[in-house]
Design a protein around this motif. Structure first.
Motif, PDB file in Angstrom:
ATOM      1  N   GLU A  39      40.518  18.574  55.686  1.00 42.03           N
ATOM      2  CA  GLU A  39      40.577  19.925  55.145  1.00 42.03           C
ATOM      3  C   GLU A  39      40.489  19.926  53.623  1.00 42.03           C
ATOM      4  N   LEU A  40      41.113  18.911  53.013  1.00 46.53           N
ATOM      5  CA  LEU A  40      41.159  18.878  51.554  1.00 46.53           C
ATOM      6  C   LEU A  40      39.897  18.305  50.929  1.00 46.53           C
ATOM      7  N   PHE A  41      39.345  17.265  51.508  1.00 47.54           N
ATOM      8  CA  PHE A  41      38.318  16.494  50.821  1.00 47.54           C
ATOM      9  C   PHE A  41      37.001  16.412  51.583  1.00 47.54           C
ATOM     10  N   SER A  42      36.744  17.346  52.465  1.00 53.93           N
ATOM     11  CA  SER A  42      35.494  17.309  53.229  1.00 53.93           C
ATOM     12  C   SER A  42      34.282  17.493  52.318  1.00 53.93           C
ATOM     13  N   ASP A  43      34.407  18.360  51.284  1.00 57.27           N
ATOM     14  CA  ASP A  43      33.272  18.604  50.390  1.00 57.27           C
ATOM     15  C   ASP A  43      33.296  17.733  49.136  1.00 57.27           C
ATOM     16  N   GLN A  84      37.820   7.411  35.144  1.00 56.28           N
ATOM     17  CA  GLN A  84      39.062   6.842  35.660  1.00 56.28           C
ATOM     18  C   GLN A  84      39.900   7.898  36.387  1.00 56.28           C
ATOM     19  N   ILE A  85      39.934   9.129  35.855  1.00 55.02           N
ATOM     20  CA  ILE A  85      40.707  10.182  36.513  1.00 55.02           C
ATOM     21  C   ILE A  85      40.096  10.513  37.871  1.00 55.02           C
ATOM     22  N   ARG A  86      38.784  10.626  37.911  1.00 55.78           N
ATOM     23  CA  ARG A  86      38.128  10.897  39.185  1.00 55.78           C
ATOM     24  C   ARG A  86      38.326   9.751  40.167  1.00 55.78           C
ATOM     25  N   GLU A  87      38.339   8.540  39.659  1.00 55.61           N
ATOM     26  CA  GLU A  87      38.562   7.393  40.535  1.00 55.61           C
ATOM     27  C   GLU A  87      39.962   7.429  41.135  1.00 55.61           C
ATOM     28  N   LEU A  88      40.978   7.778  40.299  1.00 54.24           N
ATOM     29  CA  LEU A  88      42.339   7.886  40.807  1.00 54.24           C
ATOM     30  C   LEU A  88      42.449   9.014  41.828  1.00 54.24           C
ATOM     31  N   CYS A  89      41.808  10.147  41.555  1.00 57.20           N
ATOM     32  CA  CYS A  89      41.836  11.257  42.509  1.00 57.20           C
ATOM     33  C   CYS A  89      41.153  10.871  43.815  1.00 57.20           C
ATOM     34  N   ALA A  90      40.078  10.080  43.726  1.00 55.32           N
ATOM     35  CA  ALA A  90      39.395   9.623  44.937  1.00 55.32           C
ATOM     36  C   ALA A  90      40.286   8.685  45.751  1.00 55.32           C
ATOM     37  N   ILE A  91      41.039   7.817  45.051  1.00 52.66           N
ATOM     38  CA  ILE A  91      41.975   6.924  45.751  1.00 52.66           C
ATOM     39  C   ILE A  91      43.050   7.736  46.455  1.00 52.66           C
ATOM     40  N   LEU A  92      43.576   8.760  45.752  1.00 48.60           N
ATOM     41  CA  LEU A  92      44.567   9.641  46.370  1.00 48.60           C
ATOM     42  C   LEU A  92      43.997  10.316  47.611  1.00 48.60           C
ATOM     43  N   GLY A  93      42.764  10.808  47.503  1.00 45.85           N
ATOM     44  CA  GLY A  93      42.134  11.453  48.647  1.00 45.85           C
ATOM     45  C   GLY A  93      41.985  10.509  49.813  1.00 45.85           C
ATOM     46  N   GLY A  94      41.583   9.258  49.550  1.00 44.56           N
ATOM     47  CA  GLY A  94      41.455   8.282  50.624  1.00 44.56           C
ATOM     48  C   GLY A  94      42.780   7.969  51.293  1.00 44.56           C
ATOM     49  N   ASN A 100      40.171  21.142  44.637  1.00 51.70           N
ATOM     50  CA  ASN A 100      41.494  20.643  45.023  1.00 51.70           C
ATOM     51  C   ASN A 100      42.420  20.512  43.814  1.00 51.70           C
ATOM     52  N   GLU A 101      42.164  21.325  42.793  1.00 51.01           N
ATOM     53  CA  GLU A 101      42.959  21.285  41.571  1.00 51.01           C
ATOM     54  C   GLU A 101      44.445  21.452  41.860  1.00 51.01           C
ATOM     55  N   GLU A 102      44.802  22.421  42.696  1.00 50.69           N
ATOM     56  CA  GLU A 102      46.211  22.684  42.993  1.00 50.69           C
ATOM     57  C   GLU A 102      46.881  21.491  43.647  1.00 50.69           C
ATOM     58  N   PHE A 103      46.158  20.800  44.533  1.00 50.44           N
ATOM     59  CA  PHE A 103      46.723  19.627  45.199  1.00 50.44           C
ATOM     60  C   PHE A 103      47.036  18.523  44.203  1.00 50.44           C
ATOM     61  N   TYR A 104      46.082  18.223  43.311  1.00 48.99           N
ATOM     62  CA  TYR A 104      46.291  17.158  42.330  1.00 48.99           C
ATOM     63  C   TYR A 104      47.420  17.516  41.353  1.00 48.99           C
ATOM     64  N   GLN A 105      47.459  18.769  40.932  1.00 55.87           N
ATOM     65  CA  GLN A 105      48.539  19.197  40.041  1.00 55.87           C
ATOM     66  C   GLN A 105      49.894  19.018  40.705  1.00 55.87           C
ATOM     67  N   GLN A 106      49.988  19.369  41.978  1.00 58.60           N
ATOM     68  CA  GLN A 106      51.257  19.251  42.692  1.00 58.60           C
ATOM     69  C   GLN A 106      51.693  17.801  42.819  1.00 58.60           C
ATOM     70  N   VAL A 107      50.750  16.919  43.141  1.00 62.19           N
ATOM     71  CA  VAL A 107      51.096  15.497  43.301  1.00 62.19           C
ATOM     72  C   VAL A 107      51.530  14.892  41.979  1.00 62.19           C
ATOM     73  N   PHE A 108      50.806  15.189  40.901  1.00 62.66           N
ATOM     74  CA  PHE A 108      51.177  14.648  39.595  1.00 62.66           C
ATOM     75  C   PHE A 108      52.521  15.226  39.125  1.00 62.66           C
ATOM     76  N   VAL A 118      45.421   9.999  51.448  1.00 61.11           N
ATOM     77  CA  VAL A 118      45.815  11.163  52.242  1.00 61.11           C
ATOM     78  C   VAL A 118      45.040  11.201  53.550  1.00 61.11           C
ATOM     79  N   LEU A 119      43.769  10.879  53.472  1.00 56.27           N
ATOM     80  CA  LEU A 119      42.937  10.878  54.674  1.00 56.27           C
ATOM     81  C   LEU A 119      43.412   9.841  55.681  1.00 56.27           C
ATOM     82  N   SER A 120      43.815   8.664  55.196  1.00 58.12           N
ATOM     83  CA  SER A 120      44.290   7.616  56.102  1.00 58.12           C
ATOM     84  C   SER A 120      45.669   7.929  56.666  1.00 58.12           C
ATOM     85  N   ALA A 121      46.477   8.672  55.901  1.00 59.85           N
ATOM     86  CA  ALA A 121      47.819   9.016  56.372  1.00 59.85           C
ATOM     87  C   ALA A 121      47.800  10.209  57.313  1.00 59.85           C
ATOM     88  N   ASP A 122      46.975  11.195  57.017  1.00 61.43           N
ATOM     89  CA  ASP A 122      46.876  12.401  57.846  1.00 61.43           C
ATOM     90  C   ASP A 122      45.413  12.819  57.881  1.00 61.43           C
TER      91      ASP A 122
END
Length: 622
Positions: A233-237, A211-221, A243-251, A223-227
Motif C-alpha cells: 500500500e505504501l510503496f507500490s508506486d 543517500q536519503i533516498r537510499e535510506l528511505c528505500a531500505i526502510l520501504g524494503g 509517502n512523506e508523512e510516513f517517513y516524517q513519522q518514522v524519523f 516494511v515490505l518484508s515485515a508486513d
C-alpha cells in the motif's frame, strides 16, 4: 577599470603611504583604515548603531528578550542573562539592579518583533520563531526557564503544564516496531561516511539526496518484508514524496525515543540528526520534493489538540505520575503506592477521555510524565548525592588534615589549577550545582538543540577540530538557555570561582549535538562513584574485606573520604587537555577534567574497592 575606480587609484597613494608597520603599531591605530577597504557604511559604524533602538520593554543588549532588571548606574534595562554575562563585567562589576515590575514589561507586537529581529541584526528572526514552534510543538514566544521546583507564586499544576511542553510522548507498541526498522536501516547506512568527507566528484547536494533516498528505500524494503500488505500500500508506486508523512513519522519517533532514553541509539542517533540536518537545506529540499522533519509529539501537544490541558492542573496529577522505587522501603509501602498510582491513573483517564482522545492515550501522557521523573532520578539525583557527600566530609568548617584537604596546586598530581581548600570546595560545589541544573532542564535543552541543528538558516561548516572532521555550527538558542541556567546556578551559589565561558560552535563543542552528548554522560561519571560509596558498608560486614579496608584505609570513613577527596581534588583540577581554553576552569572544562579522572581510576589504590562493589566501567550498566 571604471573612471570612478581610476579616480580612486589616483587619490589613494597618499593614504596608502601612511599604511605602514609604524602606523599600525602606533597608539592611534584604531583610526587607521586599509586603502582597499570600501565596505564601511556611509556615516560610520557608530552612526548606524545609534539609529536603531531596542523595542520598548526589551533588553537593550540582546533585543529579543523582555527586560527583567534595570541597572541603577546606567538606567538601562536588561534581561537577567545579558546583565550577568555581558554588562556586569570589569568596571561595571559593582553595578546594582532593581527588578522591573511585571506590569511594566510590554511585549512588542508581532510586526514590531519581526522587524526588530531583521532590522537590528538580531539572531532570531521570524523563521527561527517558526522553527521553535515546529520542534517544541508550542507557540510560546519566550520560553519560561523552568525552576527546579515550582515558584512560590505558581501552582504545581502550572509547573506540570510548563514542563509538559518538553516531555516527549512515550512510544506505543506499534511505534516500537517501526523504531526497530529505523534502527536497522540506520545501522547499515553509510550516510556520514559518504557525506562528511572531502574529495568526492559528485556535488554534496546530489550525494545527500542519493543517500536519503537510499535510506528511505531500505526502510520501504524492511516494511515490505515485515508486513507485505502494508508495504504494498505504501510503496507500490515507489514515490518518495507520496509517502512523506510516513517517513516524517518514522524519523520523529526515532528522535522522540532518543530524548526519553539517552542510552539508546548511541551509534545511530547522530547519523539520523545529520541526515535531517542536511535535508533542511533549501537545495536538498527542492531535489527531494518532500520534507523529512515534523514536530516532536509531546504531552502538551497531544492534550492541547484535544482541549484536555486541565488534566495537568488536577490534584491527582502528582500521584498519577509519581515514580515508585523499592530501595530501602518495605513491601507494604510499595504496594500501597502502586495501588494509589493505579487508582489515580484510572480516575484521570476516565475523566479526560473523549472523542479522539482514548483512555489509553491519556494513560500514555501520564506515563510519559512519569518517565521524565525516572529520568531525573537516574541522571540528576547523583549530583544531589555528591553535593551531600561534599558537605558531609569536606565542609570548610570541619577540622582539616591531609586527607580532608581539597587543596590543589598547579603542576602537582596533574593539576592545572591552584586552589586552597575553601576555594576548591566552592569550585566543586558550584560545578555539581550547575550540572544538576543542566540535567534538570535536559529535555528543554534537547528541544532547543534540535531546533538549532535543524535550522534552515544556521549553516554548518565541515572542519577538522583535532578529533577528525566535525560539523561546526552555531547554536544560539541552546547557548542562550545555557547562559540562563548558568545565571541561575550563580545566583543560587552567591559567588563564582573560575571562568564562566560556555563553549558552543567551536572546536571544543562543534555543535548542539556534541553539547547534548557531552552533558548526558554526567550520570555515567557520578553514578558509579555514588554506588561504590553506598556499597562500602556491605563490604564491612565480611571479615576478610573488613580487615583489608582497615589495614589499607584505616576505617570505613577513611575509605569514603579518600575516594571522594581524590575525585573532588583531581576530578576538578583543570586537567584533561593541552591548554586552558580546552579545559581549565571553563564550564565545559570541568566536565573534561572529570572524564580525565575516570580514565586514570585504574591507577588509584582504591580501584579494587570499585571492583568489589560490582563496578564494570563508566560506560557499563549498573
Amino acid at each position: 577599470m571604471t573612471p570612478d575606480e581610476a579616480e580612486e587609484v589616483v587619490h589613494e597613494p597618499q593614504n596608502a603611504g601612511a599604511f605602514s608597520l609604524a602606523t599600525i603599531l602606533d597608539e592611534a591605530d584604531d583610526q587607521l583604515e586599509h586603502p582597499d577597504f570600501k565596505d564601511k557604511p556611509q556615516g560610520g559604524w557608530d552612526e548606524e548603531t545609534k539609529e536603531t533602538e531596542a523595542a520598548q520593554g526589551y533588553c537593550i543588549e540582546c533585543e529579543d528578550q523582555p527586560a527583567q532588571v534595570r541597572c541603577e548606574a546606567c538606567a538601562d534595562d536588561y534581561c537577567e542573562v545579558c546583565f550577568a554575562a555581558q554588562h556586569r563585567k570589569g568596571s561595571r562589576k559593582s553595578h546594582t539592579t532593581k527588578p522591573i515590575a511585571a506590569a511594566s514589561i510590554q511585549k512588542a507586537s508581532p510586526s514590531a518583533s519581526g522587524s526588530q529581529g531583521l532590522g537590528n541584526g538580531g539572531h532570531q528572526g521570524d523563521s527561527d520563531d517558526e522553527l521553535d514552534q515546529v520542534v517544541s510543538g508550542t507557540t510560546t514566544e519566550n520560553p519560561v526557564v523552568l525552576e527546579t521546583q515550582p515558584d512560590s507564586g505558581s501552582t504545581v499544576g502550572d509547573w506540570f503544564l510548563e514542563r509538559s511542553k518538553f516531555i516527549p510522548l512515550r512510544l506505543t507498541l506499534g511505534e516500537r516496531k517501526y523504531l526497530r526498522l529505523l534502527e536497522a536501516a540506520l545501522n547499515v547506512s553509510e550516510y556520514t561516511d559518504k557525506i562528511d568527507t572531502i574529495g568526492f566528484q559528485l556535488s554534496k547536494a546530489k550525494r545527500i539526496v542519493h543517500q536519503i533516498r537510499e535510506l528511505c528505500a531500505i526502510l520501504g524494503g524492511l516494511v515490505l518484508s515485515a508486513d507485505y500488505k502494508q508495504g504494498q500500500e505504501l510503496f507500490s508506486d515507489r514515490d518518495f514524496a507520496a509517502n512523506e508523512e510516513f517517513y516524517q513519522q518514522v524519523f520523529e519517533l526515532g528522535r522522540r525515543h532518543k530524548i526519553m532514553n539517552p542510552d539508546k541509539m548511541r551509534s545511530t542517533y547522530g547519523k539520523l540528526i545529520y541526515l535531517l540536518q542536511d535535508s533542511q537545506t533549501p537545495e536538498v529540499k527542492n531535489m527531494l520534493s518532500f520534507s523529512c522533519v515534523k514536530p516532536i509529539r509531546t504531552v502538551y501537544t497531544v492534550l492541547e489538540e484535544h482541549d484536555a490541558l486541565d488534566l495537568l492542573r488536577e490534584d491527582l496529577i502528582a500521584t498519577a505520575t509519581k515514580e515508585i522505587y523499592s530501595e530501602g522501603r518495605m513491601r507494604r509501602e510499595i504496594q500501597k503506592d502502586i495501588k494509589a498510582k493505579e487508582k489515580a491513573v484510572e480516575t484521570l483517564s476516565k475523566k479526560y477521555s473523549r472523542n479522539g482522545l482514548s483512555q489509553e492515550q491519556v494513560r500514555q501522557c501520564l506515563y510519559s510524565i512519569g518517565d521524565n521523573h525516572s529520568f531525573l532520578r537516574t541522571n540528576r539525583d547523583p549530583c544531589d548525592r555528591m553535593i551531600l557527600y561534599l558537605k558531609q566530609y569536606f565542609h570548610p568548617t570541619h577540622p582539616k588534615d591531609n586527607k580532608s584537604s581539597l587543596a590543589i596546586k598547579s603542576g602537582k598530581g596533574g593539576a592545572r589549577l591552584s586552589h586552597d581548600h575553601s576555594k576548591q570546595y566552592a569550585y566543586v560545589l558550584q560545578s555539581l550545582t550547575l550540572w544538576r541544573e543542566i540535567l534538570h532542564d535536559m529535555f528543554h535543552l534537547w528541544y532547543l538543540a534540535e531546533s538549532d541543528l535543524l535550522s534552515d538558516n544556521v549553516p554548518y561548516r565541515l572542519r577538522d577540530t583535532g578529533q577528525g572532521l566535525n560539523r561546526v555550527q552555531a547554536a544560539p538558542k541552546t547557548s542562550r538557555m545555557m547562559h540562563a541556567i548558568l545565571n541561575r546556578a550563580q545566583r543560587s551559589i552567591g559567588s563564582w570561582v573560575g571562568s564562566s565561558v560556555i563553549h558552543m560552535g567551536d572546536h571544543n563543542v562543534p555543535n548542539a549535538l556534541m553539547f547534548i552528548d557531552k552533558y548526558s554522560q554526567i550520570y555515567r561519571i557520578l553514578l558509579p562513584i555514588c554506588n561504590t560509596i553506598s556499597h562500602i558498608p556491605s563490604l564491612m560486614d565480611k571479615p576478610a574485606l573488613r580487615s583489608y579496608i582497615e589495614d589499607e584505609f584505616g576505617s570505613e570513613d577513611g575509605l569514603c573520604r579518600e575516594i571522594l577527596g581524590d575525585f573532588f581534588r583531581h576530578g576538578f583540577d583543570g586537567s584533561g587537555a593541552d591548554n586552558f581554553f580546552d579545559a581549565g576552569s571553563c564550564i565545559d572544562g570541568r566536565l573534561t577534567s572529570a572524564w580525565n579522572w575516570c580514565s586514570s581510576l585504574e591507577k588509584k589504590r582504591f580501584f579494587p574497592v570499585f571492583l568489589l562493589t560490582g563496578f564494570i566501567g563508566f560506560d557499563g550498566d549498573w
